[in-house]
Design a protein around this motif. Structure first.
Motif, short mmCIF file in Angstrom:
data_model
loop_
_atom_site.label_atom_id
_atom_site.label_comp_id
_atom_site.label_asym_id
_atom_site.label_seq_id
_atom_site.Cartn_x
_atom_site.Cartn_y
_atom_site.Cartn_z
N VAL A 7 0.84 -1.21 0.00
CA VAL A 7 0.00 0.00 0.00
C VAL A 7 0.87 1.25 0.00
N THR A 8 1.92 1.25 0.85
CA THR A 8 2.74 2.47 0.92
C THR A 8 3.61 2.65 -0.33
N SER A 9 3.72 1.62 -1.16
CA SER A 9 4.54 1.78 -2.37
C SER A 9 3.79 2.58 -3.45
N PHE A 10 2.51 2.84 -3.24
CA PHE A 10 1.74 3.68 -4.18
C PHE A 10 1.40 5.01 -3.51
N THR A 11 1.53 6.10 -4.27
CA THR A 11 1.11 7.38 -3.70
C THR A 11 -0.02 8.03 -4.48
N GLY A 15 10.77 -9.49 17.70
CA GLY A 15 9.84 -8.89 16.73
C GLY A 15 10.50 -8.09 15.64
N CYS A 16 11.52 -8.64 14.97
CA CYS A 16 12.11 -7.90 13.85
C CYS A 16 11.06 -7.66 12.77
N VAL A 17 11.12 -6.48 12.16
CA VAL A 17 10.23 -6.15 11.04
C VAL A 17 11.09 -5.67 9.87
N TYR A 18 10.43 -5.53 8.72
CA TYR A 18 11.12 -5.23 7.46
C TYR A 18 10.27 -4.18 6.78
N LYS A 19 10.74 -2.95 6.76
CA LYS A 19 9.88 -1.86 6.30
C LYS A 19 10.48 -1.11 5.12
N LEU A 20 9.61 -0.80 4.18
CA LEU A 20 9.99 0.02 3.02
C LEU A 20 10.24 1.44 3.50
N VAL A 21 11.46 1.98 3.28
CA VAL A 21 11.75 3.34 3.74
C VAL A 21 12.03 4.29 2.58
N GLU A 22 12.24 3.75 1.39
CA GLU A 22 12.50 4.63 0.25
C GLU A 22 12.13 3.89 -1.04
N LEU A 23 11.54 4.62 -1.98
CA LEU A 23 11.20 4.03 -3.27
C LEU A 23 11.52 5.04 -4.36
N ASN A 24 12.32 4.63 -5.32
CA ASN A 24 12.74 5.52 -6.42
C ASN A 24 13.24 6.86 -5.88
N GLY A 25 14.05 6.79 -4.83
CA GLY A 25 14.65 8.00 -4.28
C GLY A 25 13.75 8.80 -3.36
N GLN A 26 12.49 8.42 -3.26
CA GLN A 26 11.57 9.14 -2.38
C GLN A 26 11.38 8.39 -1.07
N ALA A 27 11.60 9.10 0.04
CA ALA A 27 11.44 8.47 1.35
C ALA A 27 9.99 8.07 1.59
N ARG A 28 9.78 6.90 2.20
CA ARG A 28 8.44 6.45 2.56
C ARG A 28 8.36 6.31 4.06
#
Lengths: 543, 543
Positions: A216-220, B391-404
């Motif tokens: 979900v967060t990969s789309f803006t 409780g390790c997690v794996y989170k998207l923090v950046e996509l195509n140079g844009q921070a998430r």
């Protein structure tokens, strides 16, 4: 090599004779030095206490023990390693070890998946002392966690009633194999599927899954959608799916009085792209931003747009927040749409909850009321947080025909000596009444004949039972170096769990303060046990 | 194929791309359908809370993640299985999937064995979104349990001081692989060895073991001894070892005023046979019948008889009863014999305890006093009973140079957006002071220059720190499809645990009410995070 070895079921390369405690090998050497290679032994594998403060356990792991016997052989590299580890041991011992196999062992066991109770041997291992002793640790490893998991899963099954149960625990499991075992044994315990793809492939278990918050967060924004067109199931023509969804969302936002600015366009873009990938299996996470103010509205808009093109969605997953409250909100919303737009299946959409759920959460949700019809369960299920180990033990009960007893100042730890036969006695209504252990030379109980059942340690606790049905619990599973009866499929083991659990009164199975199920000994075994105890106990002197 | 694949370290066949949650594959399909195959992503793998109510964690599992990348490839049978599982997915997607590899991925990570804290990314994964997303579950599985185990073991190490620690958990582990991982990661956490032979062979860890109670109960009388003769280490001649042992026992029973009738002859026969198999490594369980009235006397008699022939015994193991009390009794007995017969090493014999011991047991034994110098630890260690999952997690923090950013109503669950660099700042005494996270375009902190460190979420919490030493925490471990720096040996990882733990003040490491270690963000990252938060948070309307 036997046929079992080439079945498509899992072959785990690490299940081999070195997967054991070193003391099994040092004992083997000391036995060998003492000339005990031909001593004939009988070991019982059993537990003393049901897990999870419950009063029942599911027996599992038998097939893996039998597969271990098939490959039980010390390789050349094993022998080399052991020579380094025990540099003072004689070379002839290693010759002896490299020739060892499980061909002279006999395994008697209960059927895998049977509901079982403390002190009843789950597996009886007979054969030359050195080999039987060498099996201890591996058998315990294979039975302990398998049985714990299956028992845990069956407790969730009982708590959840008819709701669907999915195992989601791989990432929190104790190692990759812990994750695979969790999937396998939670399935036999009554779960409906797993998220673990490898478990699905290896064991033919249904696999399930939607997407993570990251999707979900990969789309803006809508501009990130590659295409807006979706082919209708009704007429085979392409329609502008984005436009249709936005139209529905505008309409719904007035129906549900949701302020338009709060609804996430990134979330809607993600839902649209997911629907276009899975128009027949649309199911999404609705809590990335806000269930009530964004997720639910976006989901319903996409689902209605899908419906226009002839597709029926599956439902939603909620992974945070007050899941009971949110399930009511969601169900109410589905009902309203179902009525307003006359779409009957809309009210029955799946509402899945998956936020750190355990057995107590489900029981508490049942008490307060909820509208969830599917649970995704991870950490608590696979780690068995409430009790992370089952205490199965492996005790020598007979050597060269002579019964052996393990004494302890703790009466509960005294073992039941000698080879024993076990029977389950049932009432005329089919309820399991009691498990009865006998000496091997005793006459087996008969239907309609009363039999004296005694508590193994408390003299005054005894009762006559007149069974309407009797089941002999142990069957021979291994002799002459191979599995000697057909092994059940995973589905059959799962069915055995369900059937044997049904034969148990519900007060024995309840979560809170359950009634203990009775395991008794015959009068003959009682006397035998206590005579042997007296013979072996040291006599103190008062001085 | 790289060199790493042919190292003798463990290759676990089940660590493969299908060891994942199905939703990773369904997401991959939806991403593929949306044309997102080239999107460049950055994921952080981190945890939010230290386990065991402690304030530190040991990072482990990196090597297994890297080995997984080496074999990351969907086989033909994987693809066939996925086609059945996702029957509506387009064929081109499966073509795409079968060509996927980890060649375009980059892995930045902390060194394995480093002491770590909440929110600092343990691993940063960069690369094409579809591949990086597919790594999530497997990476979490490999890091979560490894780090939990290593942390648990290091806590036992701290509690036990200089006592020897042996891992005995295989039979209670969560599956065979859980047992192997437990042995491996408890060794890096500071244990001295394991009972698990396969772990010893695969990882070159010291293995230890004596015998089980069954060994003792398998003997009933001296007549079962095959031989009574043992060759002296002093003169190479054979002596009647049974006779010598019995003579010693008679003498000792008057010294210790133990009533002769209570001492078990079966136990003595077992000890004699064990000593004859392992005259150089004599160590036995003394609690099969009664430590004070039988086991200890039999042990001392055999040990003195061995001493006459030039052999030095190792010690005893106690597996039941009041181990603190029994350790005092045993040590007192050893001291008395040491003095009376002038055998200096006798007073220092090993006293090993192995009865259901956990971290709290050791701390409580330390408080009340004891004479144990070795602990054998099983269930509580390997199942991490106090907290069975990290409780390790794996989170998207950046996509195509844009921070998430992942928002949450629970502030603690808001993720730190964007690629981040991490530094550990030390005091002039070498103590670790704080971990500091920066945006990648910032100047790195300098020795002797004060730097503003801010709490990521609480505006008023900030401090200037002037470091005397600085360590950059992340290093690149994987690029161009292979491991790009030498991987440390298990011994080196174990040393890294010890070294990085030593740099931590003891109040952070203590069991009771430990001081939290601080993880801060730079002023720049603080502003960046909060601006992004405001941009993404929905604005409510009061009505």
């Amino acid at each position: 090599m036997t046929d079992q070895q080439v079945t498509p079921r899992r072959q785990n390369g690490i299940i081999q004779p070195l997967l054991t405690d070193l003391y099994q090998i040092t004992m083997a050497y000391a036995y060998w030095k003492s000339g005990k290679t031909k001593d004939y032994s009988v070991f019982d594998l059993f537990f003393r206490k049901n897990p999870f403060q419950g009063e029942f356990t599911i027996f599992a792991g038998l097939e893996e023990c039998l597969k271990f016997l098939e490959v039980f052989h010390f390789s050349n590299s094993d022998i080399e390693y052991l020579k380094q580890t025990m540099p003072t041991a004689e070379n002839d011992f290693f010759e002896f070890l490299s020739d060892l196999s499980a061909k002279d062992v006999r395994i008697y066991a209960l059927d895998e998946g049977t509901v079982v109770f403390p002190r009843v041997p789950l597996i009886r291992v007979e054969g030359p002392l050195i080999v039987t002793q060498l099996l201890e640790t591996t058998f315990l490893t294979l039975v302990n966690y398998a049985s714990l998991m299956a028992t845990n899963a069956s407790r969730y099954r009982i708590a959840a009633g008819n709701a669907k149960l999915l195992e989601f625990g791989l990432r929190r499991a104790q190692g990759p194999d812990g994750g695979l075992s969790a999937s396998k044994y939670s399935y036999i315990g009554g779960f409906d599927g797993t998220s673990n793809v490898l478990a699905g492939k290896l064991y033919d278990i249904p696999v399930n899954g939607t997407h993570a918050h990251a999707y979900v967060t990969s789309f803006t924004h809508f501009s990130e959608l590659r295409s807006q067109l979706l082919v209708s199931k009704k007429d085979g023509k392409s329609y502008d799916f984005l436009e249709s969804t936005i139209t529905w969302r505008t309409e719904l936002s007035s129906v549900f009085k949701v302020v338009h600015t709060e609804v996430s366009d990134g979330e809607l873009a993600a839902f649209i792209s997911f629907a276009m990938a899975f128009p027949n299996q649309f199911m999404v996470l609705v809590d990335t931003y806000d269930v009530e103010r964004s997720g639910l509205l976006n989901f319903c808009a996409v689902t209605l747009a899908l419906n226009d093109l002839g597709f029926q969605a599956i439902g939603i997953r909620i992974d945070s927040g007050d899941i009971a409250y949110l399930s009511f909100i969601a169900r109410e919303c589905f009902l309203k749409i179902s009525t307003k737009y006359n779409i009957p299946w809309f009210k029955d959409l799946v509402i899945m909850a998956s936020n750190d759920i355990n057995e107590e959460t489900i029981l508490s949700l049942n008490e307060q009321g909820h509208k969830i019809n599917c649970f995704g369960i991870g950490t608590h299920l696979v780690t068995c947080q409430k009790q992370p180990a089952l205490g199965c033990v492996y005790k020598l009960v007979e050597l060269n025909g002579q019964a052996r007893i393990k004494l302890s100042q703790d009466v509960g730890k005294v073992s039941l000596p000698g080879r024993k036969e076990a029977y389950r006695l049932f009432s005329d209504r089919g309820d399991a009444l009691i498990d009865l252990l006998l000496r091997p030379d005793e006459k087996q109980p008969d239907i309609g004949e009363k039999v004296l059942c005694r508590h193994p340690f408390e003299e005054s606790k005894r009762a006559y039972v007149t069974p309407s049905k009797i089941e002999k619990l142990h069957k021979i599973y291994w002799k002459d170096g191979k599995v000697c009866r057909p092994l059940p499929s995973l589905e059959q083991i799962r069915e055995n769990v369900a059937v044997t659990l049904r034969s148990l009164r519900s007060d024995i199975k309840r979560n809170h303060n359950p009634t203990p199920y009775k395991v008794a000994v015959s009068d003959h075994l009682y006397t035998f046990l206590h005579n042997l105890w007296l013979e072996n106990a040291p006599i103190g002197e008062l001085c």
